[in-house]
Design an enzyme around this catalytic site. Structure first.
Site, PDB file in Angstrom:
ATOM      1  N   HIS A 107       0.848  -1.201   0.000  1.00 18.44           N
ATOM      2  CA  HIS A 107       0.000   0.000   0.000  1.00 18.44           C
ATOM      3  C   HIS A 107       0.870   1.232   0.000  1.00 18.44           C
ATOM      4  O   HIS A 107       1.978   1.217   0.550  1.00 18.44           O
ATOM      5  CB  HIS A 107      -0.935   0.033   1.212  1.00 18.44           C
ATOM      6  CG  HIS A 107      -0.246  -0.176   2.516  1.00 18.44           C
ATOM      7  ND1 HIS A 107       0.148  -1.424   2.953  1.00 18.44           N
ATOM      8  CD2 HIS A 107       0.162   0.702   3.472  1.00 18.44           C
ATOM      9  CE1 HIS A 107       0.750  -1.304   4.128  1.00 18.44           C
ATOM     10  NE2 HIS A 107       0.790  -0.014   4.464  1.00 18.44           N
ATOM     11  N   HIS A 109       0.728   5.252   1.222  1.00 22.31           N
ATOM     12  CA  HIS A 109       0.042   6.254   2.035  1.00 22.31           C
ATOM     13  C   HIS A 109       0.023   7.566   1.253  1.00 22.31           C
ATOM     14  O   HIS A 109       1.058   7.961   0.691  1.00 22.31           O
ATOM     15  CB  HIS A 109       0.814   6.528   3.333  1.00 22.31           C
ATOM     16  CG  HIS A 109       0.921   5.367   4.257  1.00 22.31           C
ATOM     17  ND1 HIS A 109       0.123   5.216   5.360  1.00 22.31           N
ATOM     18  CD2 HIS A 109       1.756   4.297   4.260  1.00 22.31           C
ATOM     19  CE1 HIS A 109       0.465   4.113   6.013  1.00 22.31           C
ATOM     20  NE2 HIS A 109       1.453   3.528   5.365  1.00 22.31           N
TER      21      HIS A 109
HETATM   22  P1  5GP Z   1       1.853   0.400   7.329  1.00 23.38           P
HETATM   23  O1  5GP Z   1       2.230   0.518   8.770  1.00 23.38           O
HETATM   24  O2  5GP Z   1       1.797  -1.055   6.939  1.00 23.38           O
HETATM   25  O3  5GP Z   1       2.687   1.218   6.382  1.00 23.38           O
HETATM   26  O4  5GP Z   1       0.416   1.021   7.160  1.00 23.38           O
HETATM   27  C1  5GP Z   1      -0.738   0.354   7.526  1.00 23.38           C
HETATM   28  C2  5GP Z   1      -1.777   1.407   7.712  1.00 23.38           C
HETATM   29  O5  5GP Z   1      -3.019   0.760   7.806  1.00 23.38           O
HETATM   30  C3  5GP Z   1      -1.596   2.226   8.988  1.00 23.38           C
HETATM   31  O6  5GP Z   1      -1.482   3.596   8.672  1.00 23.38           O
HETATM   32  C4  5GP Z   1      -2.836   1.908   9.805  1.00 23.38           C
HETATM   33  O7  5GP Z   1      -3.322   3.034  10.477  1.00 23.38           O
HETATM   34  C5  5GP Z   1      -3.806   1.419   8.752  1.00 23.38           C
HETATM   35  N1  5GP Z   1      -4.775   0.446   9.229  1.00 23.38           N
HETATM   36  C6  5GP Z   1      -4.574  -0.556  10.127  1.00 23.38           C
HETATM   37  N2  5GP Z   1      -5.708  -1.290  10.260  1.00 23.38           N
HETATM   38  C7  5GP Z   1      -6.620  -0.734   9.418  1.00 23.38           C
HETATM   39  C8  5GP Z   1      -7.981  -1.067   9.123  1.00 23.38           C
HETATM   40  O8  5GP Z   1      -8.569  -2.010   9.650  1.00 23.38           O
HETATM   41  N3  5GP Z   1      -8.607  -0.275   8.216  1.00 23.38           N
HETATM   42  C9  5GP Z   1      -7.990   0.800   7.617  1.00 23.38           C
HETATM   43  N4  5GP Z   1      -8.714   1.516   6.747  1.00 23.38           N
HETATM   44  N5  5GP Z   1      -6.707   1.126   7.879  1.00 23.38           N
HETATM   45  C10 5GP Z   1      -6.030   0.366   8.762  1.00 23.38           C
END
Ligand code: 5GP
Length: 144
Positions: A107, A109
């Site tokens: 993903h 951001h």
């Molecule tokens: P990462 O840490 O992998 O770069 O980003 C994961 C993102 O997913 C985080 O910013 C976190 O806030 C978001 N996130 C975690 N669980 C959920 C969820 O159940 N739904 C949504 N929409 N975002 C989530």
């Protein structure tokens, strides 16, 4: 080792793609799905994930699928800018837990930045409700 490991089909974003977890969507086509982050680090914090691929991170993403996905990342980033008129936009992603990754489906951001407003903590804090996210999501949706 989270940088290279088997793809877990039960990760949160895979569940969202299957319709097993709710999400507040801003864009969807055959290539990608974009939705609001439930722990927004900034107003309008949007995530965009590729569909029909088991890629844990950017390094895993099949190269031939990258171009179409990145076009959607830019499309949604432009929509976020158009909808919210921020002073800056961060487009970023993390690969592996030591790099800050917490959900293991690729993903990006999209983080609008406003002068004088600090970013919130990453993947922490109070979970936003769909009712809180929807007014901003609808503005982004209308701008895609
Ligand atoms: P990462 O840490 O992998 O770069 O980003 C994961 C993102 O997913 C985080 O910013 C976190 O806030 C978001 N996130 C975690 N669980 C959920 C969820 O159940 N739904 C949504 N929409 N975002 C989530």
């Amino acid at each position: 080792m989270t940088l290279h490991a088997p793809y877990d089909p039960d990760n949160i974003f895979a569940k969202i793609l299957r319709g097993d977890m709710p999400h507040v969507s801003v864009f969807e086509d055959e290539v990608a799905l974009a939705f609001m982050d439930v722990f927004p680090q900034a107003e309008g914090h949007t995530l965009i994930i590729p569909k029909k691929v088991e890629a844990r991170n950017f390094l895993d993403m099949p190269t031939e699928k990258l171009g179409a996905y990145m076009e959607r990342v830019q499309q949604v980033a432009r929509a976020v800018e158009k909808a919210l008129n921020p002073d800056g936009v961060v487009v970023t992603q993390f690969n592996g837990a030591p790099a800050g990754q917490t959900v293991f489906h690729l993903h990006f951001h999209i983080l609008p930045r406003f002068e004088g407003t600090r970013l919130g903590a990453h993947a922490a804090g109070q979970m936003a409700t769909p009712e809180q996210l929807e007014p901003i999501a609808s503005r982004i949706r209308a701008a895609v």
